[in-house]
Scaffold this active site. Structure first.
Site, PDB file in Angstrom:
ATOM      1  N   TYR A  79       0.837  -1.203   0.000  1.00  0.00           N
ATOM      2  CA  TYR A  79       0.000   0.000   0.000  1.00  0.00           C
ATOM      3  C   TYR A  79       0.876   1.259   0.000  1.00  0.00           C
ATOM      4  CZ  TYR A  79      -2.805   3.802   1.764  1.00  0.00           C
ATOM      5  OH  TYR A  79      -3.388   5.032   1.917  1.00  0.00           O
ATOM      6  N   LEU A 120      -8.874   1.202  13.971  1.00  0.00           N
ATOM      7  CA  LEU A 120      -8.844   1.082  15.426  1.00  0.00           C
ATOM      8  C   LEU A 120      -9.958   1.856  16.126  1.00  0.00           C
ATOM      9  CD1 LEU A 120      -7.315  -0.079  17.855  1.00  0.00           C
ATOM     10  CD2 LEU A 120      -6.037   2.061  17.935  1.00  0.00           C
TER      11      LEU A 120
END
Ligand code: UFG
Length: 329
Positions: free
Chosen positions: A143, A192
């Site tokens: 990525y 998260l």
């Protein structure tokens, strides 16, 4: 004068918040998004939505055909670090191929300014210090590698074709629109802050902490969480700089927050306990990523409003609590 702006990925998390900021200042906004991860309902009324794939050259040409563009913002991409470790070629091919196609189309259609959503994942193996723009590019994941390639391509587009560009390296985008219109809705959710909030709200049995043996003060990964509305404002600051030259900016608050500290912040803000489980490390995760963002503050006057982790968590909590089904609700 109304500015005509194209936003690829404008139905996604950060892109939709930028669209809100552009509409607020009266710009004429077109969103180009395949809705593979974005949401129709995240495109605020006032923006035009073209549902299309960047790999479809004819659709992209048709979208740019009206001309008269002030700028193109490019958000549309695969964006999960862990996922990219499982499908490296898919990430490289999609993000680099689509990004190059868009840059090329911008050159052909005479677009003068280009703003790239880049990433802190360029700095895969950085040490425990705040990272400024002079730090070596060393992606820890495909990525990050895909964004590094596009940053390089934009250097050539500027040098040869005069396309001015801003490479904006986001550290960890989080939070939600303070007006409550927009928020974070990934399917499945892997980030998260929303996962910890869902665990606190009892919408999941627990959240997993990916590794407690990192070389950080409490053993969990440290990140620089930055409010998505502050990120949107940074785009406007960077865009103004393109009247002078191309720019590269690292975007964060300069404060490191560990996974355990995010959990404590959610417990403080929500007043509820977060059930947790310890899990193995997630491949591709660097231990420590914190931004030194002095350059954009100095040069472009960026001044984040929601820097404290509790403020970031509070806005994410408000949206998540009000939208149990995300945009589907
Ligand atoms: N984490 C957990 N448990 C979870 C999810 C995450 O412990 O269930 C940890 C991760 O291991 C990491 C931290 O929480 O240490 C943050 O993870 P996220 O998945 O929320 O975000 P990432 O840091 O992996 O990636 C995000 C964006 C990327 C961007 C990067 C820049 O998704 O696009 O920030 O730092 F490149």
């Amino acid at each position: 004068m109304t500015r005509r702006i194209l936003v690829t990925g404008g139905a996604g998390f950060v892109g939709s918040h930028l669209v809100a900021a552009l509409l607020e200042r009266g710009d004429d906004v077109t969103v180009f998004d395949d809705l593979s991860t974005g949401h129709r309902a995240a495109v605020l009324p006032g923006a035009r939505l073209i549902v299309g794939d960047l790999a479809d050259a004819a659709a992209l040409d048709a979208a740019l055909a009206p001309g008269g563009w002030h700028a193109v913002f490019h958000f549309a991409a695969l964006s999960l670090v862990g996922d990219s470790m499982r499908q490296p070629m898919h990430y490289l091919r999609t993000n680099i191929g689509n990004g190059l196609a868009l840059i090329d189309a911008c050159v052909r259609h005479g677009v003068p300014r280009f703003v790239l959503s880049s990433t802190a994942a360029l700095f895969g193996s950085a040490g425990a210090g705040a990272i400024d723009e002079s730090a070596a590019i060393d992606p820890g994941s495909p990525y990050g590698e895909s964004k590094a390639a596009l940053e390089r391509a934009l250097l050539w587009a500027d040098r040869i074709h005069g396309l001015r560009s801003a490479a904006l390296r986001y550290f960890n985008a989080a939070g939600a629109d303070p007006a409550g219109r927009l928020g974070e809705d990934h399917r499945p959710e892997s980030h998260l802050v929303p996962l910890v909030i869902d665990a606190a709200l009892g919408r999941r049995a627990e959240m997993s902490i990916f590794g407690t043996d990192y070389p950080t003060p409490d053993g969990t990964c440290v990140r620089d969480y930055v409010h998505v509305t502050d990120l949107a404002q940074a785009h406007l600051c960077a865009l103004a700089q393109l009247n002078h030259s191309s720019v590269t900016y690292n975007l964060g608050n300069g404060a490191g927050t560990s996974v355990l500290e995010v959990i404590r912040a959610v417990e403080r803000v929500g007043g509820r306990k977060v059930p947790v489980a310890i899990a193995p490390r997630r491949p591709g995760d660097p231990a420590f990523l914190v931004a030194a963002s002095g350059r954009i503050r100095r040069e472009a006057g960026w001044n984040p409003e929601y820097g404290a982790i509790d403020a970031i968590v509070a806005s994410a909590w408000a949206w998540r609590e009000a939208h149990p089904l995300g945009y589907a609700g």
